[in-house]
Design a protein around this motif. Structure first.
Motif, PDB file in Angstrom:
ATOM      1  N   ALA A 175       0.882  -1.304   0.086  1.00 59.03           N
ATOM      2  CA  ALA A 175      -0.086  -0.440   0.200  1.00 59.03           C
ATOM      3  C   ALA A 175       0.796   1.137   0.034  1.00 59.03           C
ATOM      4  N   THR A 176       0.276   2.352  -0.534  1.00 59.47           N
ATOM      5  CA  THR A 176       1.228   3.527  -0.387  1.00 59.47           C
ATOM      6  C   THR A 176       0.225   4.587   0.100  1.00 59.47           C
ATOM      7  N   GLY A 177       0.363   5.141   1.343  1.00 55.81           N
ATOM      8  CA  GLY A 177      -0.863   6.532   1.651  1.00 55.81           C
ATOM      9  C   GLY A 177      -0.755   6.056   2.813  1.00 55.81           C
ATOM     10  N   CYS A 178      -0.987   7.431   3.530  1.00 56.49           N
ATOM     11  CA  CYS A 178      -1.713   6.899   4.545  1.00 56.49           C
ATOM     12  C   CYS A 178      -2.931   7.877   5.860  1.00 56.49           C
ATOM     13  N   MET A 179      -3.831   7.593   6.058  1.00 57.70           N
ATOM     14  CA  MET A 179      -5.223   8.152   7.146  1.00 57.70           C
ATOM     15  C   MET A 179      -4.204   8.895   8.399  1.00 57.70           C
ATOM     16  N   GLY A 180      -3.950   8.815   8.328  1.00 52.40           N
ATOM     17  CA  GLY A 180      -3.243   9.718   9.379  1.00 52.40           C
ATOM     18  C   GLY A 180      -3.352  10.989   9.035  1.00 52.40           C
ATOM     19  N   HIS A 181      -2.677  11.915  10.041  1.00 57.02           N
ATOM     20  CA  HIS A 181      -2.241  13.510   9.759  1.00 57.02           C
ATOM     21  C   HIS A 181      -1.363  13.673  10.933  1.00 57.02           C
ATOM     22  N   CYS A 182       0.111  12.721  10.438  1.00 54.99           N
ATOM     23  CA  CYS A 182       0.837  13.063  11.612  1.00 54.99           C
ATOM     24  C   CYS A 182       1.711  14.449  10.577  1.00 54.99           C
ATOM     25  N   HIS A 183       1.588  15.227  11.255  1.00 55.15           N
ATOM     26  CA  HIS A 183       2.931  16.755  10.519  1.00 55.15           C
ATOM     27  C   HIS A 183       3.665  16.698  10.560  1.00 55.15           C
ATOM     28  N   TYR A 184       4.781  15.763  10.547  1.00 59.48           N
ATOM     29  CA  TYR A 184       6.159  15.757  10.289  1.00 59.48           C
ATOM     30  C   TYR A 184       6.128  15.120   9.301  1.00 59.48           C
ATOM     31  N   CYS A 185       5.119  14.210   9.004  1.00 58.92           N
ATOM     32  CA  CYS A 185       4.867  13.050   7.755  1.00 58.92           C
ATOM     33  C   CYS A 185       6.300  13.178   6.437  1.00 58.92           C
ATOM     34  N   TYR A 186       6.899  12.033   6.829  1.00 60.43           N
ATOM     35  CA  TYR A 186       7.782  12.042   4.810  1.00 60.43           C
ATOM     36  C   TYR A 186       7.319  11.709   3.685  1.00 60.43           C
ATOM     37  N   LEU A 187       6.294  11.574   3.407  1.00 56.86           N
ATOM     38  CA  LEU A 187       4.879  11.251   2.982  1.00 56.86           C
ATOM     39  C   LEU A 187       4.636  12.445   2.120  1.00 56.86           C
ATOM     40  N   GLN A 188       4.726  13.363   3.185  1.00 50.73           N
ATOM     41  CA  GLN A 188       4.219  15.104   2.331  1.00 50.73           C
ATOM     42  C   GLN A 188       4.538  14.794   1.576  1.00 50.73           C
ATOM     43  N   THR A 189       5.965  14.906   1.299  1.00 51.98           N
ATOM     44  CA  THR A 189       6.241  15.234   0.160  1.00 51.98           C
ATOM     45  C   THR A 189       6.935  13.520  -0.695  1.00 51.98           C
ATOM     46  N   THR A 190       6.661  12.414  -1.011  1.00 56.21           N
ATOM     47  CA  THR A 190       7.034  12.272  -1.433  1.00 56.21           C
ATOM     48  C   THR A 190       5.755  11.621  -2.312  1.00 56.21           C
ATOM     49  N   MET A 191       4.587  11.691  -1.108  1.00 59.17           N
ATOM     50  CA  MET A 191       3.298  11.478  -1.993  1.00 59.17           C
ATOM     51  C   MET A 191       2.888  12.651  -2.604  1.00 59.17           C
ATOM     52  N   GLY A 192       3.721  13.712  -2.482  1.00 58.91           N
ATOM     53  CA  GLY A 192       3.530  14.998  -3.270  1.00 58.91           C
ATOM     54  C   GLY A 192       1.796  15.416  -3.332  1.00 58.91           C
ATOM     55  N   SER A 193       1.190  15.178  -4.545  1.00 56.26           N
ATOM     56  CA  SER A 193       0.440  16.037  -4.761  1.00 56.26           C
ATOM     57  C   SER A 193      -0.955  14.980  -4.308  1.00 56.26           C
ATOM     58  N   LYS A 194      -0.010  13.649  -4.590  1.00 54.83           N
ATOM     59  CA  LYS A 194      -1.407  12.445  -4.566  1.00 54.83           C
ATOM     60  C   LYS A 194      -1.778  12.140  -3.169  1.00 54.83           C
ATOM     61  N   PRO A 195      -2.119  12.616  -2.117  1.00 52.59           N
ATOM     62  CA  PRO A 195      -1.865  12.077  -0.521  1.00 52.59           C
ATOM     63  C   PRO A 195      -3.023  10.891  -0.236  1.00 52.59           C
ATOM     64  N   TYR A 196      -3.749  10.430  -1.138  1.00 51.87           N
ATOM     65  CA  TYR A 196      -4.756   9.266  -1.114  1.00 51.87           C
ATOM     66  C   TYR A 196      -3.938   8.025  -1.068  1.00 51.87           C
ATOM     67  N   ILE A 197      -4.429   7.094  -0.777  1.00 49.13           N
ATOM     68  CA  ILE A 197      -4.420   5.790  -0.373  1.00 49.13           C
ATOM     69  C   ILE A 197      -4.138   5.148  -1.235  1.00 49.13           C
ATOM     70  N   ARG A 198      -3.522   4.229  -1.344  1.00 51.65           N
ATOM     71  CA  ARG A 198      -3.554   3.349  -2.648  1.00 51.65           C
ATOM     72  C   ARG A 198      -3.603   2.008  -2.112  1.00 51.65           C
ATOM     73  N   THR A 199      -4.289   1.220  -2.638  1.00 55.94           N
ATOM     74  CA  THR A 199      -3.901  -1.135  -1.674  1.00 55.94           C
ATOM     75  C   THR A 199      -3.987  -1.187  -3.262  1.00 55.94           C
ATOM     76  N   TYR A 200      -3.195  -1.978  -3.298  1.00 56.86           N
ATOM     77  CA  TYR A 200      -2.683  -3.409  -4.500  1.00 56.86           C
ATOM     78  C   TYR A 200      -3.300  -4.339  -4.296  1.00 56.86           C
ATOM     79  N   VAL A 201      -4.042  -4.647  -5.579  1.00 55.47           N
ATOM     80  CA  VAL A 201      -4.538  -6.283  -4.818  1.00 55.47           C
ATOM     81  C   VAL A 201      -4.071  -7.664  -6.228  1.00 55.47           C
ATOM     82  N   ASN A 202      -2.600  -7.286  -6.588  1.00 57.54           N
ATOM     83  CA  ASN A 202      -1.681  -8.239  -6.943  1.00 57.54           C
ATOM     84  C   ASN A 202      -1.466  -8.932  -6.412  1.00 57.54           C
ATOM     85  N   VAL A 203      -1.729  -8.890  -4.953  1.00 49.32           N
ATOM     86  CA  VAL A 203      -1.021  -9.625  -3.846  1.00 49.32           C
ATOM     87  C   VAL A 203      -0.435 -10.765  -4.165  1.00 49.32           C
ATOM     88  N   ASP A 204      -0.220 -12.103  -5.099  1.00 54.83           N
ATOM     89  CA  ASP A 204       0.502 -13.241  -4.962  1.00 54.83           C
ATOM     90  C   ASP A 204       1.553 -12.735  -6.122  1.00 54.83           C
TER      91      ASP A 204
END
Length: 342
Positions: A88-117
């Motif tokens: 998965a990528t992204g997080c539902m939390g709102h931690c102010h300091y989180c480095y995902l703020q910049t790595t996710m850039g303009s796409k802060p939504y959460i993604r889950t991947y279904v091709n698990v196998d």
């Protein structure tokens, strides 16, 4: 108490429906009455509801995109593990300091991947290449996987996959207490279940939308009772006015509430607060009222990978952090291992 995450908006990539988990999630959200939209790709998720950036950012953080992980080449994940495993990528939390703020850039939504196998097959290849050495996989580099797993059960499958592997170990860290569905997973002690812990001040003011300290400790006790190797990441270690007393209280609470069996084979990881210039800009835009101190003058500059340096505490402060928190670990959990301080 923070309730388990339920998205208010779901996007589904067409190929996701080729996989059983994609169809299962679509069915689940339809029954829950969640609005579902189709998208050709997560990059096309645009025009989220909201009159301004502030509102749209918050809608994005409660939006789930169900998709297929195309890149099955895993990133390295030092010092915690050999590889990051992408569920998965992204997080539902709102931690102010989180480095995902910049790595996710303009796409802060959460993604889950279904091709698990397919992701498991890639992991098996990495294990085969390194055998007979153990290969550790970190499942929370780009998300708080526990925060979404009560919906997907991807992490539970992974725990059981690595549980029967010969040379694989799984690690992840969470700020959420929604762990009940993971307690009966057949982990065979191959998964280290870690909780991100912090002083009450940091959780209260800088980690909105995540489980509170007492809830995390209660969840950690359940996890230890289920036989998982347990770990704590104290991060980010943040120097506010009364930080030494705040972190001491944290350790006192941990010692008081954790059963004795939880302290066997216990690990700690210590990570000081750091920020980059791009992160500071994004944080101030997303959380304009934050109490997070990001004054470059009070920090020292540390060159980072890919040429992006970060601001960390000055050397004497770093020494103070390491000695203070290292001292608390020694005092309250003398048998625990301090894996690293960074």
């Amino acid at each position: 108490m923070v309730k388990p995450f339920v998205p208010q908006l779901v996007y589904i990539e067409p190929r996701a429906l080729d996989y059983p988990l994609g169809r299962e999630l679509k069915d689940k959200f339809e029954k829950m009455g969640v609005e579902i939209r189709q998208t050709t790709s997560h990059n096309q998720v645009r025009n989220l509801p909201g009159d301004n950036h502030f509102q749209q950012y918050r809608v994005a953080k409660s939006t789930l995109v169900i998709g297929v992980r195309k890149t099955l080449k895993f990133d390295t994940s030092k010092p915690s593990a050999e590889y990051a495993i992408p569920f998965a990528t992204g997080c539902m939390g709102h931690c102010h300091y989180c480095y995902l703020q910049t790595t996710m850039g303009s796409k802060p939504y959460i993604r889950t991947y279904v091709n698990v196998d397919e992701i498991f097959e890639a992991a098996d290849q990495y294990m085969a290449e390194r055998a007979p050495e153990f290969t550790r996989f970190e499942a929370s580099c780009t998300s708080d996987i526990v925060g979404v797993d009560h919906l997907t059960h991807t992490l539970k499958k992974a725990i059981e996959h690595f549980g029967v592997s010969e040379f694989g170990k799984l690690r992840f860290v969470t700020k959420f207490a929604h762990v009940d569905h993971l307690l009966d997973a057949k982990h065979n002690e191959k998964t280290r279940f870690r909780f991100s812990m912090n002083a009450d001040y940091v959780i209260k003011y800088l980690e909105p939308g995540t489980s509170r300290l007492d809830e995390r400790i209660e969840a950690a006790a359940k996890v230890a009772k289920a036989g998982y190797p347990l770990g704590f990441i104290i991060a980010p270690i943040y120097l506010y006015d009364d930080w030494k007393a705040g972190y001491q209280t944290l350790f006192e609470k941990l010692e008081a509430k954790l059963p004795a069996y939880a302290t066997k084979n216990l690990t700690f990881e210590l990570i000081q607060h750091r920020f980059t210039k791009p992160a500071k800009r994004v944080i101030e835009k997303n959380y304009p009222m934050t109490k997070l101190e990001m004054d470059e003058e009070k920090r020292q500059y540390k060159w980072g990978r890919y040429g992006i340096g970060k601001y960390v505490y000055k050397k004497d402060e770093q020494t103070d952090i390491k000695e203070t928190l290292g001292g608390y670990i020694e005092k309250f959990f003398p048998k625990a291992e301090l894996e690293y301080f960074t």
